[in-house]
Design a protein around this motif. Structure first.
Motif, PDB file in Angstrom:
ATOM      1  N   ALA A 148       0.839  -1.210   0.000  1.00  0.00           N
ATOM      2  CA  ALA A 148       0.000   0.000   0.000  1.00  0.00           C
ATOM      3  C   ALA A 148       0.869   1.253   0.000  1.00  0.00           C
ATOM      4  CB  ALA A 148      -0.932  -0.014   1.204  1.00  0.00           C
ATOM      5  N   LYS A 170     -10.704   5.642  -5.520  1.00  0.00           N
ATOM      6  CA  LYS A 170     -11.551   4.989  -4.504  1.00  0.00           C
ATOM      7  C   LYS A 170     -11.037   3.594  -4.206  1.00  0.00           C
ATOM      8  CE  LYS A 170     -15.079   7.924  -4.165  1.00  0.00           C
ATOM      9  NZ  LYS A 170     -14.758   8.925  -3.187  1.00  0.00           N
ATOM     10  N   VAL A 171     -11.319   3.144  -2.979  1.00  0.00           N
ATOM     11  CA  VAL A 171     -11.036   1.764  -2.603  1.00  0.00           C
ATOM     12  C   VAL A 171     -12.370   1.126  -2.228  1.00  0.00           C
ATOM     13  CG1 VAL A 171      -9.823   0.267  -0.970  1.00  0.00           C
ATOM     14  CG2 VAL A 171      -8.748   2.374  -1.781  1.00  0.00           C
ATOM     15  N   ASP A 222       1.165   4.053  -2.911  1.00  0.00           N
ATOM     16  CA  ASP A 222       0.969   5.446  -2.527  1.00  0.00           C
ATOM     17  C   ASP A 222       2.061   6.353  -3.099  1.00  0.00           C
ATOM     18  OD1 ASP A 222      -1.075   6.547  -1.121  1.00  0.00           O
ATOM     19  OD2 ASP A 222       0.143   6.931   0.663  1.00  0.00           O
ATOM     20  N   LEU A 247     -12.434   5.150   1.174  1.00  0.00           N
ATOM     21  CA  LEU A 247     -12.971   3.781   1.264  1.00  0.00           C
ATOM     22  C   LEU A 247     -14.495   3.760   1.126  1.00  0.00           C
ATOM     23  CD1 LEU A 247     -11.635   0.906   2.187  1.00  0.00           C
ATOM     24  CD2 LEU A 247     -13.059   1.281   4.189  1.00  0.00           C
ATOM     25  N   LYS A 257      -7.566   7.781   4.730  1.00  0.00           N
ATOM     26  CA  LYS A 257      -7.418   8.614   3.529  1.00  0.00           C
ATOM     27  C   LYS A 257      -8.770   9.057   2.986  1.00  0.00           C
ATOM     28  CE  LYS A 257      -3.080   6.581   1.973  1.00  0.00           C
ATOM     29  NZ  LYS A 257      -2.221   7.723   2.329  1.00  0.00           N
ATOM     30  N   TYR A 300      -6.938   2.952   4.329  1.00  0.00           N
ATOM     31  CA  TYR A 300      -7.706   3.709   3.325  1.00  0.00           C
ATOM     32  C   TYR A 300      -8.863   4.496   3.940  1.00  0.00           C
ATOM     33  CZ  TYR A 300      -4.826   1.591  -0.235  1.00  0.00           C
ATOM     34  OH  TYR A 300      -3.753   1.223  -1.001  1.00  0.00           O
TER      35      TYR A 300
END
Ligand code: ADP
Length: 212
Positions: free
Chosen positions: A96, A109-110, A100, A192, A189, A186
């Motif tokens: 990850a 988006k996750v 990044d 998610l 951030k 996420y």
């Protein structure tokens, strides 16, 4: 429209099925690290021979190998202005962080797919696939109309080595110890989106298509 996205979730939750359906309905390219590794194993490449035992027993491929493969693919897609769905990557904090720092990645988006453990085990243990075209079936939920042959090309359907019971248990363990932490990564951030994967793939894809 949604741009570069990640599908996150336990093995067997349906990431591959949903990502493939979403890519058919959009311009997004479906990038599955699991598929890349299985193809290498099938084609007996140097990489495939090196990874066979790791993948078939349900363990993770070393981060340096996975990161290098993904970096190359993403850079190539980025140079052609093609957006993508990452299915099965990242799976560790190290991956990850690597993603990044990859400028060309630019994740919008996750999508976290969730389902109860019993459903996951039921999906994995009765999953079958076609070694020729990679179509997947399920003995109860999506049986082939040709019984044990692929509907597309009549190839005999097989069970993935890592869908055998021992490997399923291992994959769920590794997911819990290595990958689950990415949910918080996420969430922080604020990119998610959590979706219950007990809905049908069509319903999930329709929902995703409505996202900005
Ligand atoms: P699933 O999500 O159902 O476990 P995948 O096709 O995504 O299936 O992955 C199959 C296997 O490929 C994993 O169990 C692992 O061995 C390897 N693999 C795939 N993606 C990664 C990754 N990002 N990092 C390490 N190993 C991976």
């Amino acid at each position: 429209m949604i741009k570069n996205i990640i599908f996150l979730g336990a093995p067997g939750v349906g990431k591959g099925t949903i990502a493939s359906l979403l890519s058919q309905k959009t311009d997004l390219i479906h990038l599955s690290t699991g598929e890349i590794f299985r193809a290498a194993i099938r084609n007996k490449t140097k990489l495939g021979l090196e990874l066979k035992n790791i993948v078939e027993s349900g363990n993770y491929v070393p981060d340096e190998i996975t990161n290098a493969i993904v970096e190359e693919k993403i850079k190539e897609l980025n140079s052609k202005n093609i957006n993508f769905i990452l299915d099965g990557y990242p799976r560790t904090i190290n991956q990850a962080n690597f993603l990044d720092n990859l400028e060309s990645a630019n994740i919008s988006k996750v999508i976290l797919l969730t389902a109860p453990n019993e459903i996951i085990i039921q999906r994995l243990s009765k999953r079958r696939y076609c070694p020729t075209c990679s179509a997947t079936y399920h003995l109860d939920f999506k049986p082939s109309k040709k019984i044990n042959l692929c509907e597309n090309d009549d190839t005999l359907l097989l069970q993935r080595k890592d869908d055998e019971e021992e490997s399923i248990v291992r994959r769920l363990e590794v997911y819990n110890s290595e990958t689950k932490v990415l949910v918080d990564f996420y969430k922080e951030k604020k990119i998610l989106i959590e979706i219950e994967a007990t809905q049908s793939p069509e319903e999930i894809v329709n929902y995703l298509l409505k996202q900005k």
